[in-house]
Design an enzyme around this catalytic site. Sequence first.
Site, PDB file in Angstrom:
ATOM      1  N   GLY A  99     -38.957  56.090  24.558  1.00  0.00           N
ATOM      2  CA  GLY A  99     -39.430  55.000  23.728  1.00  0.00           C
ATOM      3  C   GLY A  99     -38.349  54.557  22.768  1.00  0.00           C
ATOM      4  N   PRO A 100     -38.568  53.418  22.122  1.00  0.00           N
ATOM      5  CA  PRO A 100     -37.569  52.897  21.180  1.00  0.00           C
ATOM      6  C   PRO A 100     -37.353  53.854  20.005  1.00  0.00           C
ATOM      7  CG  PRO A 100     -39.361  51.324  21.540  1.00  0.00           C
ATOM      8  CD  PRO A 100     -39.765  52.597  22.190  1.00  0.00           C
ATOM      9  N   PRO A 101     -36.269  53.702  19.288  1.00  0.00           N
ATOM     10  CA  PRO A 101     -36.002  54.572  18.144  1.00  0.00           C
ATOM     11  C   PRO A 101     -37.087  54.451  17.080  1.00  0.00           C
ATOM     12  CG  PRO A 101     -34.123  53.144  18.617  1.00  0.00           C
ATOM     13  CD  PRO A 101     -35.225  52.699  19.487  1.00  0.00           C
ATOM     14  N   GLY A 102     -37.373  55.544  16.457  1.00  0.00           N
ATOM     15  CA  GLY A 102     -38.283  55.506  15.323  1.00  0.00           C
ATOM     16  C   GLY A 102     -39.750  55.474  15.670  1.00  0.00           C
ATOM     17  N   THR A 103     -40.081  55.702  16.946  1.00  0.00           N
ATOM     18  CA  THR A 103     -41.493  55.644  17.309  1.00  0.00           C
ATOM     19  C   THR A 103     -42.165  57.002  17.201  1.00  0.00           C
ATOM     20  OG1 THR A 103     -40.702  55.752  19.572  1.00  0.00           O
ATOM     21  CG2 THR A 103     -41.463  53.620  18.782  1.00  0.00           C
ATOM     22  N   GLY A 104     -41.421  58.020  16.821  1.00  0.00           N
ATOM     23  CA  GLY A 104     -42.064  59.308  16.576  1.00  0.00           C
ATOM     24  C   GLY A 104     -41.879  60.320  17.689  1.00  0.00           C
ATOM     25  N   LYS A 105     -40.844  60.186  18.487  1.00  0.00           N
ATOM     26  CA  LYS A 105     -40.643  61.138  19.589  1.00  0.00           C
ATOM     27  C   LYS A 105     -40.321  62.524  19.038  1.00  0.00           C
ATOM     28  CE  LYS A 105     -37.405  58.558  21.352  1.00  0.00           C
ATOM     29  NZ  LYS A 105     -37.532  57.439  20.393  1.00  0.00           N
ATOM     30  N   ASP A 132     -31.072  30.500  12.561  1.00  0.00           N
ATOM     31  CA  ASP A 132     -32.044  29.788  13.401  1.00  0.00           C
ATOM     32  C   ASP A 132     -31.439  29.486  14.755  1.00  0.00           C
ATOM     33  OD1 ASP A 132     -33.721  29.800  11.266  1.00  0.00           O
ATOM     34  OD2 ASP A 132     -33.263  27.749  10.613  1.00  0.00           O
ATOM     35  N   GLU A 175     -36.938  25.067   4.577  1.00  0.00           N
ATOM     36  CA  GLU A 175     -38.073  25.975   4.805  1.00  0.00           C
ATOM     37  C   GLU A 175     -39.362  25.210   5.053  1.00  0.00           C
ATOM     38  OE1 GLU A 175     -37.544  28.912   5.526  1.00  0.00           O
ATOM     39  OE2 GLU A 175     -35.492  29.035   4.758  1.00  0.00           O
TER      40      GLU A 175
END
Length: 607
Positions: A208-214, A507, A431
Amino acid sequence: MEEKPSPRKPLIAYYIGSLILILLLNALVYPLLVRSRITEVDYSTFLRLVEEGRVRTVQLDSSGQEIMFSAVDSAGTEQVFVTGAMPDPELVHRLLASRSPVSFSKVTPQPHSPLLSLLVSWIVPILIFVGLGQLFSKQLQGRMRNTLAFGKSNARIYVKAQTGKTFADVAGQDEAKEALSEIVGFLHDPQRYTEIGAKLPKGALLVGPPGTGKTLLAQAVAGEANVPFFSISGSEFVEMFVGLGAAKVRDLFKQASEKAPCIVFIDEIDTIGKKRGDGGFAGNDEREQTLNQLLTEMDGFDSRKGVVLLAATNRPDALDPALLRPGRFDRRIPVELPDLSGRIAILEVHLAKVKTTGPIDLAAIARATAGASGADLANIVNEAALRAVRMGRDAVLQTDLEESVEVVIAGYQRKNATLSPKERQIVAYHEIGHAIVAAKQGHTAPVHKITIVPRTSGALGYTMQIEEADRHLISKEEAFARLATITGGRAAEELVFNTITTGAANDIEQATQIARAMVTRYGMSDRFGMMALESQTNPYLGGTTALTCSSETAALVDQEVMRLINKAHETAIAILKDNMHKLHELANQLLEKETISGDEFLRLLNA
Ligand code: ADP
Ligand code: MG
Ligand code: ZN
């Protein structure tokens, strides 16, 4: 690696060396020592001693310059003296005439006490050398343990209490937790599984992607499993010398099989598990050996014994296929970015650790953070707590959370950024341009907030849009509407100021990315239809893409991307032209207030 070479061998060499040194010292130093016991006297004293009959032995040195003699003092102890020789023909007669007999022979000076001399010349040096030897051998052993201990893996072993993490600490990720609790269940009660004849997978790979809690999940497994848990990071196998990494792998599995049932966790396994044979860099050999060893070990151990291998990676595409075949990491556990309910759950877990007051609307925060990982959310909560402290409060408010979402997305507010009035005006129109184009199309996320407070990230202002719910599919119309919204900022600048600025750089980048993906990956252009023109090589890490078409087609793709962006830009211009009046009104409002909420914006727009 079996044993470290015995440190005794160098030690023996050391002792022999010291013995030789002591012998040498004795040969050199002892005469000096003894010499210091010889008293120098003048010739007349010598003559007087001879006359008194106290001289016992006399020795003339070969050059005839010096006389060494021994004499007894009044107490009767013999001492050695030396005196310069005078040309004295009478000397022999005098000596013969002495009251007591004098022998002409070698004078051997005797130190005071033979025991002391033994002590000084032999025992003390030997003691010193032995002491030093012991000291060195200790150090030597220590050093050897460090440099030569390549057999030893530095896996940390955890047991239940040590990680202190349980599945309760991991919010969301229910599928992953379920898959892992099966493994935990097996380790608790293998009988239940073996009775039916079920075999547990040898290895499970968390992807899984970084920081997802593996990593967090693996620690939670350790906390739940009640068995030894070996945790090691892939990078710890990366060694300077060929063969060391492989040796570490071997040792890890040896330790593990001794401690079975247990879990072995290899974090960031892609560092050692990269596909073999790509890229011929130096050091590849070492990596390949390490990987080969890992593959061999995985074949060798029997999961019935209860060694379960867990590993985590955010680059499954880079892993060697041999690692992924059944019988090795035959189970893949996806650990994806959290969805809306997942984000709410993660925020709850982390907010439980900080003090809060007032109403906290977690759902609002979760909605504003689509695409954020668990680590991002943990960071947001922490930022909020830090902000509360900065504000001199002792508990976190909803506004802290909201501000920290923006901090994490857009950087800190730049308090003393000085924009000229003209610049502020341009930013405000820009904006509001985004916001009006977004609001006047269908298929767009509602505007949540517009601000022209500059951020440390470099953004001079931004328009925040928040989807009501998580999106999994995006239609062609929605993608196009997003394109138009993104070009809306620049469009407003053009219409109002008749010029363009650098403010749209970000943008432009975003728009190009979206338009390109629409053409090359999503089949959303009429020209190419469903032809794949790019493939994603690294889905979890930003998704780098590689062209899969000829360079002629690539040129056509560029044209098509340009056409899409131009069309979106025209749409934006058209929308703004129709709402010129509102554009001015809202931009002035924003200039005055600096920040407008989504509701205010809609009220003014529809007024
Ligand atoms: P990974 O190994 O997937 O890159 P980590 O397991 O190291 O990510 O997660 C980093 C931090 O993010 C954790 O320490 C935790 O605070 C937080 N985190 C990530 N996912 C979750 C989750 N599902 N529940 C609670 N906290 C999470
Ligand atoms: Mg990790
Ligand atoms: Zn913009």
